[in-house]
Enzyme design. Structure first.
Site, PDB file in Angstrom:
ATOM      1  N   THR A   1       0.824  -1.213   0.000  1.00 16.04           N
ATOM      2  CA  THR A   1       0.000   0.000   0.000  1.00 16.04           C
ATOM      3  C   THR A   1       0.859   1.266   0.000  1.00 16.04           C
ATOM      4  O   THR A   1       0.416   2.316  -0.464  1.00 16.04           O
ATOM      5  CB  THR A   1      -0.973   0.026   1.199  1.00 16.04           C
ATOM      6  OG1 THR A   1      -0.253   0.101   2.431  1.00 16.04           O
ATOM      7  CG2 THR A   1      -1.849  -1.212   1.204  1.00 16.04           C
TER       8      THR A   1
ATOM      9  N   LEU B   1      -2.352   4.945   0.172  1.00 12.00           N
ATOM     10  CA  LEU B   1      -3.794   4.705   0.197  1.00 12.00           C
ATOM     11  C   LEU B   1      -4.010   3.201   0.394  1.00 12.00           C
ATOM     12  O   LEU B   1      -3.863   2.410  -0.531  1.00 12.00           O
ATOM     13  CB  LEU B   1      -4.427   5.190  -1.107  1.00 12.00           C
ATOM     14  CG  LEU B   1      -5.949   5.274  -1.136  1.00 12.00           C
ATOM     15  CD1 LEU B   1      -6.498   6.049   0.060  1.00 12.00           C
ATOM     16  CD2 LEU B   1      -6.407   5.919  -2.433  1.00 12.00           C
ATOM     17  N   HIS B   2      -4.382   2.819   1.610  1.00 10.72           N
ATOM     18  CA  HIS B   2      -4.344   1.417   2.010  1.00 10.72           C
ATOM     19  C   HIS B   2      -5.584   0.621   1.583  1.00 10.72           C
ATOM     20  O   HIS B   2      -5.511  -0.267   0.730  1.00 10.72           O
ATOM     21  CB  HIS B   2      -4.180   1.320   3.528  1.00 10.72           C
ATOM     22  CG  HIS B   2      -3.073   2.158   4.085  1.00 10.72           C
ATOM     23  ND1 HIS B   2      -1.742   1.857   3.886  1.00 10.72           N
ATOM     24  CD2 HIS B   2      -3.096   3.297   4.833  1.00 10.72           C
ATOM     25  CE1 HIS B   2      -0.988   2.758   4.496  1.00 10.72           C
ATOM     26  NE2 HIS B   2      -1.789   3.638   5.072  1.00 10.72           N
ATOM     27  N   ASP B   3      -6.719   0.919   2.201  1.00  8.44           N
ATOM     28  CA  ASP B   3      -7.888   0.053   2.073  1.00  8.44           C
ATOM     29  C   ASP B   3      -8.429  -0.100   0.652  1.00  8.44           C
ATOM     30  O   ASP B   3      -8.906  -1.182   0.293  1.00  8.44           O
ATOM     31  CB  ASP B   3      -8.997   0.542   3.001  1.00  8.44           C
ATOM     32  CG  ASP B   3      -8.635   0.399   4.471  1.00  8.44           C
ATOM     33  OD1 ASP B   3      -7.755  -0.428   4.791  1.00  8.44           O
ATOM     34  OD2 ASP B   3      -9.222   1.114   5.303  1.00  8.44           O
TER      35      ASP B   3
END
Length: 310
Positions: free
Chosen positions: A193, A239-241
């Site tokens: 990520t 930007l992870h999710d």
């Protein structure tokens, strides 16, 4: 092709909000429900924020269920310093009018999965408490889940401690339940990520959508990205999710390696650490498909195009 049925378990949270918007904008996915958990902010706010994002996108038909208000064995750690006191720093969305479902999120997971024929993918964007408790309460759901796709873990450096990523640090015991469950897991750690950066140029393309959703997404990301970009000395915030949702839409955006992954639950120094056996030093059979690299340009192209449809 029929849309893929999914459940999203989340703790909104800015990047959870962007992930939800990406799912809403993607007809390839049939979102059966959203369960929320305490994580980035307490449960009362994550349940409220999920409904705010549903209303922002005009997806009020999607039911939202509140789940667990604390980790299995520890007190709750939150991340207001990243996401703001409300969890959605950068926007002032109205109080939600759509109802919060009366059923507990854990029971929704159990009932929905047990009544299925084994086709529902579970996407987890926060601590794994809800799904772990569901597995403990009704172990038969393990055979009903074809895949759990999760954002969590760190192969190299953590982001809440030197070793641990936030989601799995918040409830390492729930993570242990999941990684020892035998369910097919696909994991998006910080190592991948952190390749997906909201640079100023990418942020401006989202802002240029110039719709209520595009503007809200840009305002959320503007606040959220600046802190991590500075902290991690990057050209933009990671930007992870949304990587989880992007995987469900275009899995070839990422490269993967099958690994054995174990969760540290005993050491205070490395609590919540994902011990990823990249070179099979343990000789154990892999239990997780671990994302390794991301095509960030194509990822942001997908995200921007989909947000423009809302």
């Amino acid at each position: 092709m029929a849309a893929k049925p999914i459940i999203i378990d989340c703790d909104p949270g800015v990047d959870d909000a962007i992930a939800l918007l990406l799912a809403f904008a993607s007809p390839e996915l049939n979102l059966l429900g959203i369960t929320t958990v305490a994580g980035n902010v307490p449960l009362s706010l994550t349940a409220k924020n999920a409904r705010k994002i549903c209303e922002l996108a005009g997806r009020t038909q999607i039911p939202v269920y509140a789940g667990c208000s604390r980790p299995m064995m520890r007190s709750l750690t939150t991340a207001e310093e990243v996401h703001g006191k409300t969890g959605l720093e950068g926007v002032d969305l109205p109080e939600p009018q759509m109802p919060l479902q009366s059923q507990h999120g854990v029971d929704f997971l159990i009932d929905t999965l047990m009544s299925s024929s084994g086709e529902i993918t579970v996407a987890t964007l926060g601590p794994l408490t809800n799904l772990a408790i569901a597995l403990i309460k009704e172990p038969r759901i393990a055979a009903k889940i074809p895949e759990v796709v999760l954002m969590g873990g760190a192969i190299s450096q953590g982001n809440v401690t030197a070793s641990a990523e936030f989601n799995l640090y918040v409830d390492p015991h729930a993570a242990h339940v999941m990684f020892s469950s035998g369910i097919k897991l696909t994991m998006f750690s910080l190592d991948v990520t952190h390749q997906v950066l909201t640079t100023p140029e990418r942020l401006e393309k989202i802002r240029a959508i110039a719709t209520p959703v595009g503007t809200a997404a840009a305002n959320l990301l503007g606040h959220y990205s600046s802190r991590d970009a500075e902290r991690f000395e990057m050209t933009g915030g990671p930007l992870h999710d949304p990587c989880v949702i992007a995987y469900l839409l275009q899995p070839d955006l990422f490269n993967y390696r099958d690994c054995y992954v174990e969760i540290e639950t005993a050491s205070e120094l490395t609590l919540g650490r994902t011990v990823v056996d990249l070179w099979n030093s343990s000789g154990r059979s892999p239990n997780t498909k671990v994302a390794q690299t991301a095509d960030s340009e194509r990822f942001y192209q997908l995200l921007t195009e989909r947000l423009a449809k809302l």
